[in-house]
Enzyme design. Structure first.
Site, mmCIF file in Angstrom:
data_model
loop_
_atom_site.group_PDB
_atom_site.id
_atom_site.type_symbol
_atom_site.label_atom_id
_atom_site.label_comp_id
_atom_site.label_asym_id
_atom_site.label_seq_id
_atom_site.Cartn_x
_atom_site.Cartn_y
_atom_site.Cartn_z
ATOM 1 N N ASP A 99 0.689 -1.254 0.121
ATOM 2 C CA ASP A 99 0.056 0.163 -0.118
ATOM 3 C C ASP A 99 0.825 1.202 -0.113
ATOM 4 O O ASP A 99 1.733 1.277 0.703
ATOM 5 C CB ASP A 99 -0.940 -0.081 1.390
ATOM 6 C CG ASP A 99 -2.225 0.332 1.026
ATOM 7 O OD1 ASP A 99 -3.323 -0.647 1.275
ATOM 8 O OD2 ASP A 99 -2.709 1.410 0.474
ATOM 9 N N ASP A 206 -2.790 4.906 -2.451
ATOM 10 C CA ASP A 206 -3.787 5.391 -1.313
ATOM 11 C C ASP A 206 -4.347 6.756 -1.992
ATOM 12 O O ASP A 206 -3.571 7.643 -2.454
ATOM 13 C CB ASP A 206 -3.319 5.413 -0.210
ATOM 14 C CG ASP A 206 -4.220 5.737 0.953
ATOM 15 O OD1 ASP A 206 -5.228 4.889 0.886
ATOM 16 O OD2 ASP A 206 -4.190 6.587 1.623
ATOM 17 N N GLU A 264 -6.003 4.060 -5.928
ATOM 18 C CA GLU A 264 -7.457 4.179 -5.421
ATOM 19 C C GLU A 264 -7.969 5.859 -5.709
ATOM 20 O O GLU A 264 -7.752 6.705 -5.025
ATOM 21 C CB GLU A 264 -7.432 4.100 -3.917
ATOM 22 C CG GLU A 264 -8.811 4.149 -3.459
ATOM 23 C CD GLU A 264 -8.954 4.618 -1.792
ATOM 24 O OE1 GLU A 264 -7.850 5.582 -1.488
ATOM 25 O OE2 GLU A 264 -9.686 4.328 -1.180
ATOM 26 N N HIS A 338 -10.958 -3.269 2.717
ATOM 27 C CA HIS A 338 -10.938 -2.898 3.950
ATOM 28 C C HIS A 338 -11.946 -1.701 4.484
ATOM 29 O O HIS A 338 -11.950 -1.523 5.736
ATOM 30 C CB HIS A 338 -9.433 -2.725 4.600
ATOM 31 C CG HIS A 338 -9.062 -1.414 3.734
ATOM 32 N ND1 HIS A 338 -8.742 -1.543 2.472
ATOM 33 C CD2 HIS A 338 -8.716 -0.309 4.348
ATOM 34 C CE1 HIS A 338 -8.122 -0.197 2.343
ATOM 35 N NE2 HIS A 338 -8.140 0.430 3.277
ATOM 36 N N ASP A 339 -12.343 -0.824 3.576
ATOM 37 C CA ASP A 339 -12.992 0.116 3.719
ATOM 38 C C ASP A 339 -14.732 -0.032 3.379
ATOM 39 O O ASP A 339 -15.388 0.828 3.607
ATOM 40 C CB ASP A 339 -12.691 1.193 2.833
ATOM 41 C CG ASP A 339 -11.282 1.803 3.118
ATOM 42 O OD1 ASP A 339 -10.745 2.772 2.026
ATOM 43 O OD2 ASP A 339 -10.902 1.778 4.316
HETATM 44 O O1 TEU Z 1 -9.420 5.585 1.850
HETATM 45 C C1 TEU Z 1 -9.636 6.799 1.085
HETATM 46 C C2 TEU Z 1 -11.046 7.007 0.919
HETATM 47 O O2 TEU Z 1 -11.526 6.691 -0.140
HETATM 48 C C3 TEU Z 1 -11.750 7.252 2.169
HETATM 49 O O3 TEU Z 1 -12.126 8.711 1.966
HETATM 50 C C4 TEU Z 1 -12.866 6.539 2.289
HETATM 51 O O4 TEU Z 1 -14.208 6.902 1.781
HETATM 52 C C5 TEU Z 1 -12.785 6.147 3.854
HETATM 53 O O5 TEU Z 1 -13.526 4.856 3.786
HETATM 54 C C6 TEU Z 1 -13.479 7.286 4.533
HETATM 55 O O6 TEU Z 1 -14.844 7.283 4.444
HETATM 56 C C7 TEU Z 1 -7.921 5.466 1.900
HETATM 57 C C8 TEU Z 1 -7.778 4.211 2.762
HETATM 58 O O7 TEU Z 1 -8.252 2.932 1.704
HETATM 59 C C9 TEU Z 1 -8.595 4.134 4.094
HETATM 60 O O8 TEU Z 1 -8.432 3.014 4.708
HETATM 61 C C10 TEU Z 1 -7.691 5.247 4.771
HETATM 62 O O9 TEU Z 1 -8.644 5.553 5.917
HETATM 63 C C11 TEU Z 1 -7.946 6.735 3.884
HETATM 64 O O10 TEU Z 1 -7.332 6.394 2.327
HETATM 65 C C12 TEU Z 1 -6.700 7.512 4.618
HETATM 66 O O11 TEU Z 1 -5.307 6.986 4.460
#
Ligand code: TEU
Ligand code: CA
Length: 573
Positions: A99, A206, A264, A338-339
């Site tokens: 990542d 990211d 992403e 993971h999100d």
């Molecule tokens: O997530 C970026 C992103 O899309 C976030 O704005 C997402 O919507 C998040 O779930 C907040 O609602 C990346 C990573 O995948 C995430 O795990 C991190 O928390 C974030 O960036 C900051 O590094």
């Protein structure tokens, strides 16, 4: 003609290190735990692992707050463990991507400690500092009305020098100043080259659309009048220099190695997407778009639900897969990470649990783009039960949102109803659902650990776990194995083909055909039909052709009836 690449053919499996497998009984997943499962992953049909952040970090955002790009978080293991993981994958003909978190660092990073120490420090403008504004009552205010993704203002006041710093995420995740070439070259060296030289095969990048901010830092239009700070992703995404930055990173570093990158981006126009991922642009190989993730939600408010129909889902699938057709661009296929919440809960049906989980597998392996699956998706791990209280949710995104929710509505007489509505949303879309420990078997703690894990195992681990599915030929796990093999067997169609949705307005059945390549829409060679309803539906093929049934998620199907959540893949022989 089709351009084949190893990173297009590959099935990529995302591992969230904290929750994957604990090898040393401290309740936290670790790298040796991952190494102990490489044969399981190889056997499943996995080609590449995407390992979420394992760098040194205070863990405020579970590793997306990096304090040292060149060190491993001690609880996950050592640099030697990382080298063993890389070697273990390469010796099995597999690869590893990490990542790349370069929009921000942790506030514990030495760069930030220097930057905040004084306005004259050489690293002051490695981050984004602005003086306060003052309102008519002389009260100190942040420089503008941007909101953080984790609730509240995107600006943090720092006593040391009496200024605010920008942080689009947690207060301990200060945004780096990408306008500063010193920052970019330090990242290229420390976050990229360091790991490429260790043999890492690429990166998931990211927040890949966020690095170029409008240098006037203007207020953004008020979208939520009742919120003091507005969701800024509408205005920070795809900024004016973003393609310049990606082109520089590609030409200075990435192009020098045989590696792959997936960005992403989340949301962007078709033309921006093609600028990010057309091969001739020289930026990234592919991107994650969140059209499917965003189905059923409200833009800018994480925990507001918006009911949707199958046609919305079809449209989202089309938006993620079709924009590359006829181009030298590439895309991704995924339903979890993971999100996000667990796809069987969001898009399946608990009353048809296994069938709908297999249907989602059949959907994913027939879509064009690089396929990503997330740890536990292969056994249909589900969301946490509705009975969990808000106190058991640990993700900063959920915790912060609830804190602000309590501050705003805590005194309202209808607080209980408001909280119930919020918990319904938390229970459907919180990131926590993806972060419960992987369920390996039915022993205590699901075989993830020998002690109480850092976060509770899902209550259903006794019935949903790897061990109970490995030997069961009809299990979700073995259906995924067969699905992944089929995808490779017919890769020109299923991985590389172009697609066309048929019977678009049907709100129960999702049907599409695949053509042999992105450039040939004459010969429809695959026919995919999926019943996303609880009705049994009369089935008739919508196009002519000598189709052979090659895959289905139900046994002994009757040709002319599609049973609830039944899916089929036909191939023209
Ligand atoms: O997530 C970026 C992103 O899309 C976030 O704005 C997402 O919507 C998040 O779930 C907040 O609602 C990346 C990573 O995948 C995430 O795990 C991190 O928390 C974030 O960036 C900051 O590094
Ligand atoms: Ca451990």
């Amino acid at each position: 003609t089709i351009t084949y690449n190893w990173w297009k053919d590959a099935t990529i499996y995302q591992i969230w290190p904290a929750s994957y497998k604990d090898s040393n009984g401290d309740g936290i997943g670790d790298i040796p735990g991952i190494i102990s499962t490489l044969d399981y992953l190889k056997d499943l049909g996995i080609d590449i692992i995407w390992l979420s952040p394992m760098y040194n970090s205070p863990q405020d955002d579970m590793g997306y707050d990096i304090s040292d790009y060149e060190a491993v978080y001690p609880k996950y293991g050592t640099m030697e463990d990382m080298e063993e993981l890389i070697g273990g994958l390469h010796s099995r003909g597999m690869k590893l991507i990490l990542d790349l978190v370069i929009n921000h660092t942790s506030s514990e990073h030495k760069w930030f400690k220097e930057s905040r120490s004084s306005k004259s420090n050489p690293k002051r403008n490695w981050y984004i500092w602005k003086p306060p504004k003052y309102d008519e009552n002389g009260k100190r205010q942040p420089p503008n009305n941007w909101g953080s993704h984790f609730s509240g203002s995107a600006w943090e006041y720092d006593e040391v020098t009496g200024e605010y710093y920008l942080r689009l995420y947690a207060k301990s995740q200060p945004d780096l100043n990408w306008e500063n070439p010193e920052v970019r070259s330090a990242l290229y060296e420390s976050a990229l080259r360091f790991w490429f030289n260790k043999g890492v095969d690429g990166f998931r990048i990211d927040t890949a659309g966020l690095y170029s901010k409008d240098q006037k830092f203007p207020d953004v239009p008020i979208v939520f009048p009742d919120k003091a700070f507005q969701p800024c992703d509408l205005y920070t995404l795809n900024g004016s220099r973003i393609h310049e930055f990606h082109k520089e990173m590609y030409s200075e570093v990435i192009s020098k190695y045989d590696v792959m990158t997936v960005g992403e981006v989340g949301r962007c126009s078709r033309e921006a997407a093609l600028k990010y991922v057309s091969a001739k642009e020289g930026e990234m190989n592919m991107i994650f778009l969140f059209n499917i993730f965003n189905v059923g939600t409200i833009r800018g408010d994480r925990f507001k639900l918006n009911p949707y129909k199958l046609i919305d889902f079809k449209k989202a699938v089309e938006e993620q897969c079709e924009f590359i057709e006829g181009t030298d661009a590439w895309s991704t296929v995924f339903l979890e990470n993971h999100d996000s919440a667990r796809s069987v809960t969001r898009f399946g049906n608990p009353k048809y649990y296994e069938t709908s989980a297999k249907l989602l597998s059949l959907l994913q392996i027939t879509l064009t783009g690089t396929l990503f699956i997330y740890q536990g998706q292969e056994i249909a791990m589900s969301n946490l039960p509705r009975s969990w209280s808000i106190d058991e949710y640990k993700d900063i995104n959920t915790v912060n949102y609830y804190k602000y929710f309590q501050e705003r509505f805590g005194e309202d007489k209808d607080f209980d109803e408001k909280k119930k509505e919020l918990m319904d949303a938390v229970n459907l879309v919180a990131r926590d659902h993806a972060r419960s420990p992987v369920q390996w078997n039915d022993s205590p703690y699901g075989g993830f650990s020998t002690v109480e894990p850092w976060t509770r195992v899902n209550d259903n681990y006794k019935t949903i776990n790897v061990a109970s599915q490995v030997e069961e030929s009809n299990s979700v796990l073995n259906f995924w194995k067969r699905s992944l093999k089929l995808r490779k067997q017919f890769k020109d169609l299923l991985i590389y083909g172009s697609f066309k949705i048929l019977d678009y307005d049907n709100q129960k059945v999702f049907t599409y055909v695949k053509y042999n390549s992105q450039f040939d829409s004459t010969s429809a060679n695959a026919y995919v039909v999926m019943n996303f309803s609880t009705d049994s539906i009369k089935f008739e093929k919508l196009i002519e052709g000598d189709f052979q049934l090659v895959h289905s998620n139900v046994d002994n199907l009757t040709e002319e009836i599609l049973t609830p959540y039944e899916g089929r893949v036909y191939i023209v022989s």
